[in-house]
Design a protein around this motif. Structure first.
Motif, PDB file in Angstrom:
ATOM      1  N   GLU A 127       0.855  -1.186   0.000  1.00 43.09           N
ATOM      2  CA  GLU A 127       0.000   0.000   0.000  1.00 43.09           C
ATOM      3  C   GLU A 127       0.892   1.236   0.000  1.00 43.09           C
ATOM      4  O   GLU A 127       1.812   1.344   0.809  1.00 43.09           O
ATOM      5  CB  GLU A 127      -0.912   0.009   1.209  1.00 43.09           C
ATOM      6  CG  GLU A 127      -1.907  -1.136   1.231  1.00 43.09           C
ATOM      7  CD  GLU A 127      -2.795  -1.108   2.474  1.00 43.09           C
ATOM      8  OE1 GLU A 127      -2.617  -0.164   3.299  1.00 43.09           O
ATOM      9  OE2 GLU A 127      -3.635  -2.009   2.630  1.00 43.09           O
ATOM     10  N   VAL A 128       0.613   2.146  -0.894  1.00 42.85           N
ATOM     11  CA  VAL A 128       1.408   3.367  -1.032  1.00 42.85           C
ATOM     12  C   VAL A 128       0.455   4.558  -0.955  1.00 42.85           C
ATOM     13  O   VAL A 128      -0.596   4.572  -1.618  1.00 42.85           O
ATOM     14  CB  VAL A 128       2.185   3.385  -2.364  1.00 42.85           C
ATOM     15  CG1 VAL A 128       2.975   4.675  -2.491  1.00 42.85           C
ATOM     16  CG2 VAL A 128       3.096   2.182  -2.461  1.00 42.85           C
ATOM     17  N   SER A 129       0.839   5.545  -0.162  1.00 42.21           N
ATOM     18  CA  SER A 129       0.035   6.780  -0.050  1.00 42.21           C
ATOM     19  C   SER A 129       0.976   7.972   0.024  1.00 42.21           C
ATOM     20  O   SER A 129       2.172   7.819   0.328  1.00 42.21           O
ATOM     21  CB  SER A 129      -0.876   6.740   1.176  1.00 42.21           C
ATOM     22  OG  SER A 129      -0.100   6.630   2.353  1.00 42.21           O
ATOM     23  N   LEU A 130       0.411   9.150  -0.210  1.00 38.98           N
ATOM     24  CA  LEU A 130       1.198  10.388  -0.206  1.00 38.98           C
ATOM     25  C   LEU A 130       0.630  11.308   0.880  1.00 38.98           C
ATOM     26  O   LEU A 130      -0.551  11.695   0.826  1.00 38.98           O
ATOM     27  CB  LEU A 130       1.133  11.051  -1.580  1.00 38.98           C
ATOM     28  CG  LEU A 130       2.273  12.018  -1.907  1.00 38.98           C
ATOM     29  CD1 LEU A 130       3.582  11.229  -2.015  1.00 38.98           C
ATOM     30  CD2 LEU A 130       2.003  12.735  -3.227  1.00 38.98           C
ATOM     31  N   ASP A 131       1.446  11.667   1.862  1.00 38.87           N
ATOM     32  CA  ASP A 131       1.017  12.494   2.995  1.00 38.87           C
ATOM     33  C   ASP A 131       1.546  13.912   2.783  1.00 38.87           C
ATOM     34  O   ASP A 131       2.772  14.130   2.794  1.00 38.87           O
ATOM     35  CB  ASP A 131       1.551  11.901   4.288  1.00 38.87           C
ATOM     36  CG  ASP A 131       1.016  12.657   5.514  1.00 38.87           C
ATOM     37  OD1 ASP A 131       0.094  13.485   5.333  1.00 38.87           O
ATOM     38  OD2 ASP A 131       1.537  12.394   6.610  1.00 38.87           O
ATOM     39  N   HIS A 132       0.635  14.862   2.539  1.00 43.22           N
ATOM     40  CA  HIS A 132       1.039  16.249   2.347  1.00 43.22           C
ATOM     41  C   HIS A 132      -0.146  17.151   2.717  1.00 43.22           C
ATOM     42  O   HIS A 132      -1.280  16.685   2.871  1.00 43.22           O
ATOM     43  CB  HIS A 132       1.490  16.507   0.909  1.00 43.22           C
ATOM     44  CG  HIS A 132       0.403  16.283  -0.104  1.00 43.22           C
ATOM     45  ND1 HIS A 132      -0.262  17.301  -0.720  1.00 43.22           N
ATOM     46  CD2 HIS A 132      -0.123  15.121  -0.594  1.00 43.22           C
ATOM     47  CE1 HIS A 132      -1.142  16.798  -1.575  1.00 43.22           C
ATOM     48  NE2 HIS A 132      -1.080  15.471  -1.508  1.00 43.22           N
ATOM     49  N   SER A 133       0.112  18.480   2.883  1.00 47.10           N
ATOM     50  CA  SER A 133      -0.913  19.449   3.329  1.00 47.10           C
ATOM     51  C   SER A 133      -1.084  20.523   2.265  1.00 47.10           C
ATOM     52  O   SER A 133      -0.331  21.499   2.217  1.00 47.10           O
ATOM     53  CB  SER A 133      -0.496  20.100   4.661  1.00 47.10           C
ATOM     54  OG  SER A 133      -0.328  19.103   5.664  1.00 47.10           O
ATOM     55  N   PRO A 134      -2.022  20.336   1.363  1.00 48.18           N
ATOM     56  CA  PRO A 134      -2.252  21.372   0.330  1.00 48.18           C
ATOM     57  C   PRO A 134      -2.859  22.606   0.980  1.00 48.18           C
ATOM     58  O   PRO A 134      -3.423  22.515   2.081  1.00 48.18           O
ATOM     59  CB  PRO A 134      -3.200  20.677  -0.646  1.00 48.18           C
ATOM     60  CG  PRO A 134      -3.898  19.624   0.145  1.00 48.18           C
ATOM     61  CD  PRO A 134      -2.934  19.189   1.221  1.00 48.18           C
ATOM     62  N   PRO A 135      -2.852  23.767   0.345  1.00 48.00           N
ATOM     63  CA  PRO A 135      -2.295  23.964  -1.014  1.00 48.00           C
ATOM     64  C   PRO A 135      -0.786  24.160  -0.976  1.00 48.00           C
ATOM     65  O   PRO A 135      -0.218  24.496   0.060  1.00 48.00           O
ATOM     66  CB  PRO A 135      -3.009  25.225  -1.462  1.00 48.00           C
ATOM     67  CG  PRO A 135      -3.191  26.003  -0.205  1.00 48.00           C
ATOM     68  CD  PRO A 135      -3.481  24.991   0.856  1.00 48.00           C
ATOM     69  N   MET A 136      -0.153  23.955  -2.176  1.00 43.72           N
ATOM     70  CA  MET A 136       1.273  24.198  -2.326  1.00 43.72           C
ATOM     71  C   MET A 136       1.451  25.588  -2.935  1.00 43.72           C
ATOM     72  O   MET A 136       0.876  25.894  -3.987  1.00 43.72           O
ATOM     73  CB  MET A 136       1.896  23.141  -3.241  1.00 43.72           C
ATOM     74  CG  MET A 136       3.374  23.362  -3.497  1.00 43.72           C
ATOM     75  SD  MET A 136       4.130  22.008  -4.434  1.00 43.72           S
ATOM     76  CE  MET A 136       3.137  22.033  -5.932  1.00 43.72           C
ATOM     77  N   ILE A 148       4.740   3.900   2.818  1.00 44.13           N
ATOM     78  CA  ILE A 148       4.685   2.550   2.249  1.00 44.13           C
ATOM     79  C   ILE A 148       4.367   1.574   3.363  1.00 44.13           C
ATOM     80  O   ILE A 148       5.009   1.583   4.431  1.00 44.13           O
ATOM     81  CB  ILE A 148       6.032   2.166   1.587  1.00 44.13           C
ATOM     82  CG1 ILE A 148       6.413   3.184   0.520  1.00 44.13           C
ATOM     83  CG2 ILE A 148       5.973   0.767   1.017  1.00 44.13           C
ATOM     84  CD1 ILE A 148       7.803   2.968  -0.045  1.00 44.13           C
ATOM     85  N   LYS A 149       3.367   0.716   3.124  1.00 39.66           N
ATOM     86  CA  LYS A 149       3.009  -0.337   4.072  1.00 39.66           C
ATOM     87  C   LYS A 149       3.191  -1.677   3.391  1.00 39.66           C
ATOM     88  O   LYS A 149       2.629  -1.937   2.321  1.00 39.66           O
ATOM     89  CB  LYS A 149       1.564  -0.160   4.540  1.00 39.66           C
ATOM     90  CG  LYS A 149       1.156  -1.231   5.562  1.00 39.66           C
ATOM     91  CD  LYS A 149      -0.286  -1.024   6.031  1.00 39.66           C
ATOM     92  CE  LYS A 149      -0.650  -2.094   7.070  1.00 39.66           C
ATOM     93  NZ  LYS A 149      -2.050  -1.948   7.539  1.00 39.66           N
ATOM     94  N   ASN A 150       3.996  -2.539   3.983  1.00 37.74           N
ATOM     95  CA  ASN A 150       4.262  -3.857   3.423  1.00 37.74           C
ATOM     96  C   ASN A 150       3.115  -4.794   3.752  1.00 37.74           C
ATOM     97  O   ASN A 150       2.980  -5.265   4.882  1.00 37.74           O
ATOM     98  CB  ASN A 150       5.573  -4.418   3.964  1.00 37.74           C
ATOM     99  CG  ASN A 150       5.909  -5.772   3.357  1.00 37.74           C
ATOM    100  OD1 ASN A 150       5.272  -6.198   2.409  1.00 37.74           O
ATOM    101  ND2 ASN A 150       6.894  -6.448   3.927  1.00 37.74           N
ATOM    102  N   GLY A 191       3.797  -6.180   7.250  1.00 35.11           N
ATOM    103  CA  GLY A 191       3.025  -5.278   8.092  1.00 35.11           C
ATOM    104  C   GLY A 191       3.763  -4.020   8.469  1.00 35.11           C
ATOM    105  O   GLY A 191       3.164  -3.105   9.059  1.00 35.11           O
ATOM    106  N   GLN A 192       5.025  -3.886   8.229  1.00 34.74           N
ATOM    107  CA  GLN A 192       5.813  -2.708   8.605  1.00 34.74           C
ATOM    108  C   GLN A 192       5.452  -1.539   7.718  1.00 34.74           C
ATOM    109  O   GLN A 192       5.160  -1.701   6.523  1.00 34.74           O
ATOM    110  CB  GLN A 192       7.310  -3.041   8.507  1.00 34.74           C
ATOM    111  CG  GLN A 192       8.213  -1.876   8.915  1.00 34.74           C
ATOM    112  CD  GLN A 192       9.693  -2.248   8.816  1.00 34.74           C
ATOM    113  OE1 GLN A 192      10.036  -3.407   8.643  1.00 34.74           O
ATOM    114  NE2 GLN A 192      10.538  -1.236   8.958  1.00 34.74           N
ATOM    115  N   ILE A 193       5.510  -0.320   8.308  1.00 36.56           N
ATOM    116  CA  ILE A 193       5.239   0.925   7.580  1.00 36.56           C
ATOM    117  C   ILE A 193       6.499   1.757   7.585  1.00 36.56           C
ATOM    118  O   ILE A 193       7.148   1.937   8.614  1.00 36.56           O
ATOM    119  CB  ILE A 193       4.066   1.699   8.222  1.00 36.56           C
ATOM    120  CG1 ILE A 193       2.784   0.865   8.203  1.00 36.56           C
ATOM    121  CG2 ILE A 193       3.856   3.023   7.485  1.00 36.56           C
ATOM    122  CD1 ILE A 193       1.619   1.523   8.911  1.00 36.56           C
TER     123      ILE A 193
END
Length: 887
Positions: A732-741, A753-755, A811-813
């Protein structure tokens, strides 16, 4: 010494081929362009250097733009052929014994000159002028006496050191009166550096005088011809008509000569109907061939190509079915061969001079037809002449030469249809047949076929050229030149294999097999056997196919000598046995490209694509059309990446008609993920215990060749290549950010990334960057970078970056911190790609599988704030220029 003739072809047809038999020879003067014949007297070109220079100027290195004159040197007291004129009164009721004498052409082309030129060294200021004049006059008288009553013209050339500065008319007149010559027959030749120019002027004068001589002969012959009775004296009228034509050609009046030759041919055709018996047919065919050849040559010379083609077709149709005696039918084929080859020579000569040939009308067509008749002559000779050769022996005596062209030696002087002595005629026919039986026909056929091949290849007739090459190879085979035959037949066999001509191919392969057997060519021998035993049973019997396969097994399995091929002479059988015995003492491996062998092979991937964590599966299908089972002890499978080449040592036995399948499986290495795999070939090996091992190779194209026969074999679906893709990812892949840029902001983005795989992942590579499939302006105004480890470290901005994170357990992130900066407000697409490896398999032989996951992310950049202003009055009304206020 005669003038050097035009250069002959390098592959000259043997002299025997110019004749239909040893006693039927055509004069060589007929085959050359007619030239005026001029004799030179008084030139001592052996001992006198000046005379040698003059002689060379006349005869050596003559170019095509010079006069067509044949020069010959004579001694002053040379004896010329006696002149035997036949008066007009003597022609009445005279019946000749033949049309043309065999020696007539040589006499008028090399013995009886039209002009005799006496060269004499004499200066105008010679102190012994009178004595030298008397000597010159006596020499002229000797020449006149030698000529007798012949109308040959005489001329004198005075060789002088330098040209006279003044005219000496008295001496010229006195010299001409003493020699009894007109003044226009006296010439001067100053010996200087410019002698070539004087020689050319003399040649022009000599040609004019020669033309006068031949014109006089033509006039005399016309008078004799016109006084003949056409119904009673057709032979004599034909003779005179031909001589008129030939003399007109010698005087370079080609248009008139062509008319006269056409008239002579018409007379000959009318005479054929009157004297169409076998007794006189050969003589008329010989004369007809000469006249037709002359007509065609002149038509080509006058650029009347259509007339030349029409005349030759007319000539062939007139004589095609006039064979003559059945016991001498091979002579008709020889005559037809000569007609086509001569016309081919004329056509080829015209092409070299600029005539444009086309694919349906060129010299090669006529050389090919000539070769066809030569082959028919060879077949007839083997059928008709064998018994006569046995009766007469290997060295039959020669038949006597005849006085007239085309006459039979046993009918000399017999002009009627009454038979000659039957016993004598039978003996002579046997001699002719015996001579014909010992003729080397192959040496006559091969040059004709070679000429035809060259012309067909030039004009794009590739298939006909290949067919003619096959005929050349067959002739070399019958002639015992097995190495040449093998080279030609192998080349031709490839064409007929590809184009699927089984009947012709089987005949070629049988001769290739015999040639390779005699020469001890094991590789060719085995290759040919593999092709022949896979042939259609209707072309080669089952017994013969079994015999050939057993021969192959003796070589590769049983360590025995093969059975020598049938159809070879006893001498060749002994030679072949010795060669094969020497070959059996060693050990060798024969590599055979088995495109068209009795073993068919197809190799295919199970699927069109594979992933890195699944094995690649390939199946090799094999089938044999041989009459007996075939055994193999090893199989190799070759790929475009050598790391995946596979081998199997399992013994195989291919049963005729059954399909055998062998499967291979393997995993793809990580570095080859994303590369297409392709089957390059298959190798089958056999030969344990024999003195020769055999490897059958199929290339990527050959391995896919299917049989022409309708069978389930054709329905096998073949996949010659397959693509290898990365394994399907479960993380599982995600993007953590705080818009707006905000533009020019160092925008922080964290990749999480979560295995979720059941196993640990390693070599985790994160690639993040701008998508290249967007405007360049968007790419140039944005960049990414990693978060600096320490405060104050310099940040390096790039369009994309790659970084590695630590291994992750199930299970590791984990993740990676990135920075994004944009200098222009816009919406941009970024590509995030995660690559990692998972190790599977045994601990002893672990296999690393590569996984990949990617996604496209859209980030918007905006401006942080905007500043605006306006001026108002106390009532908060906006001031404008119309209010006369300064704003």
């Amino acid at each position: 010494v005669e003038e050097t003739r035009s250069t002959q072809k390098t592959n000259q047809i043997p002299q025997l081929f110019i004749t239909m038999a040893e006693h039927f020879k055509l004069p060589t003067e007929i085959l050359q362009p007619a030239r005026a014949f001029v004799g030179l007297v008084g030139l001592n070109h052996v001992q006198n250097a000046v005379h040698r220079t003059i002689w060379d100027a006349f005869t050596v290195s003559r170019k095509q733009d010079r006069q067509l004159i044949n020069f010959k040197s004579f001694e002053g007291n040379h004896e010329y052929p006696k002149y035997k004129p036949r008066e007009l009164a003597d022609c009445e009721g005279y019946t000749p014994n033949g049309v043309l004498k065999a020696a007539w052409f040589g006499k008028h082309c090399a013995e009886v000159p039209s002009l005799l030129v006496l060269f004499y060294d004499l200066e105008w200021a010679d102190p012994q002028w009178d004595e030298r004049q008397l000597e010159l006059a006596s020499r002229v008288q000797v020449i006149r006496t030698a000529l007798g009553d012949r109308p040959t013209l005489l001329a004198i050339v005075l060789i002088q050191a330098e040209r006279a500065s003044q005219q000496l008319n008295d001496k010229v007149i006195g010299l001409c009166e003493a020699c009894q010559l007109p003044q226009n027959c006296l010439f001067l030749l100053p010996y200087s550096d410019r002698i070539t120019g004087y020689i050319l002027k003399l040649e022009n004068v000599f040609m004019d005088l020669s033309q006068q001589y031949y014109a006089k002969l033509v006039k005399l012959l016309k008078a004799k011809r016109d006084g003949l009775n056409k119904d009673i004296q057709p032979l004599l009228m034909l003779r005179y008509q031909f001589k008129i034509s030939f003399f007109s050609e010698m005087r370079q009046d080609y248009a008139a000569a062509l008319r006269y030759y056409n008239a002579a041919y018409t007379m000959l055709v009318e005479l054929l109907d009157q004297r169409s018996t076998d007794n006189h047919l050969l003589e008329l065919k010989i004369i007809g061939g000469i006249v037709s050849y002359k007509i065609c040559r002149l038509n080509f010379k006058l650029d009347q190509v259509r007339d030349a083609l029409y005349q030759f077709q007319r000539h062939i149709e007139e004589f095609r079915y006039r064979v003559g005696p059945s016991s001498l039918s091979f002579e008709h084929e020889a005559w037809m061969t000569r007609q086509f080859s001569l016309f081919g020579d004329l056509f080829c000569e015209s092409v070299k001079k600029g005539l444009t040939a086309i694919q349906t009308q060129h010299p090669g067509v006529y050389y090919q037809l000539a070769a066809r008749h030569a082959l028919q002559r060879k077949r007839l000779a083997s059928q008709i002449c064998k018994d006569a050769a046995g009766c007469v022996g290997k060295s039959p005596p020669s038949l006597p030469a005849t006085r007239y062209l085309g006459q039979r030696p046993w009918r000399v002087g017999i002009m009627g249809n009454e038979p000659s002595s039957p016993e004598h005629e039978m003996e002579c026919i046997q001699l002719v047949q015996a001579h014909e039986y010992h003729v080397e026909h192959s040496w006559q056929i091969i040059p004709l076929l070679t000429e035809a091949i060259g012309h067909f290849q030039k004009l794009g007739g590739i298939r006909m050229a290949k067919y003619l090459k096959m005929l050349v190879g067959v002739e070399h085979y019958f002639n015992g030149e097995y190495d040449k035959a093998l080279a030609l037949l192998q080349d031709v066999a490839m064409t007929y294999q590809v184009e699927r001509w089984p009947k012709i191919l089987s005949e070629i392969l049988i001769r290739v097999l015999r040639c390779s057997c005699v020469l001890g060519r094991i590789d060719v021998y085995l290759t040919t056997i593999l092709e022949l035993i896979g042939s259609n049973p209707s072309l080669i019997s089952d017994d013969e196919r079994c015999r050939l396969q057993q021969n192959m097994q003796k070589i590769v399995e049983l360590n025995q000598l093969p059975e020598i091929e049938p159809g070879l002479s006893n001498e060749n059988v002994e030679v072949a046995k010795a060669i094969w015995h020497n070959a059996s003492t060693g050990q060798q491996t024969v590599v055979i490209t088995s495109s068209f062998s009795c073993v068919e092979c197809k190799a295919s991937f199970r699927d069109n694509s594979f992933t890195g964590n699944h094995p690649v599966s390939v199946t090799v299908y094999m089938r044999s059309t041989a009459p007996l089972p075939m055994k193999f002890n090893k199989i190799h499978l070759l790929f475009n990446i050598p790391d995946y080449n596979q081998s199997s040592v399992e013994k195989l036995s291919l049963v005729p008609g059954e399909t055998c399948a062998v499967s291979f499986e393997f995993l793809v290495l990580p570095q080859h993920i994303g590369i297409d795999l392709e089957i390059l070939g298959v190798e089958l090996c056999t030969g344990v215990g024999g003195y020769c091992a055999m490897e059958l190779h199929w290339s990527s194209r050959d391995a896919l060749i299917s049989s022409m026969m309708e069978s389930p074999w054709q329905q096998l679906e073949i996949k010659p290549s397959a693509s290898v893709y990365p394994c399907e990812s479960n993380i599982e892949v995600s993007l953590d950010h705080s818009p707006p840029m905000i533009i020019d902001e160092w925008y922080s983005v964290r990749v999480v990334i979560k295995n979720t795989e059941p196993q640990a992942i390693s070599v985790v590579m994160v690639t993040f960057g701008l998508d290249n499939n967007q405007d360049n302006e968007l790419i140039e105004t944005a960049a990414v970078a990693t978060v600096p480890g320490n405060q104050g470290d310099q940040v390096e901005w790039e369009p994309s970056l790659e970084l590695q994170i630590s291994d992750m357990e199930p299970g590791q992130i984990d993740g990676a911190d990135l920075l994004v900066r944009c200098t222009q407000a816009a919406s941009r697409q970024f590509v995030l790609k995660i690559n990692y490896e998972i190790t599977i398999g045994d601990k002893d032989q672990p296999i690393r599988c590569v996984y990949e996951k990617d996604q496209v992310i859209t980030l918007n950049s905006v401006q942080p704030f905007a500043v605006s202003r306006k001026i108002t009055n106390m009532k908060v009304n906006r001031l404008t220029a119309s209010n006369n206020l300064i704003t």
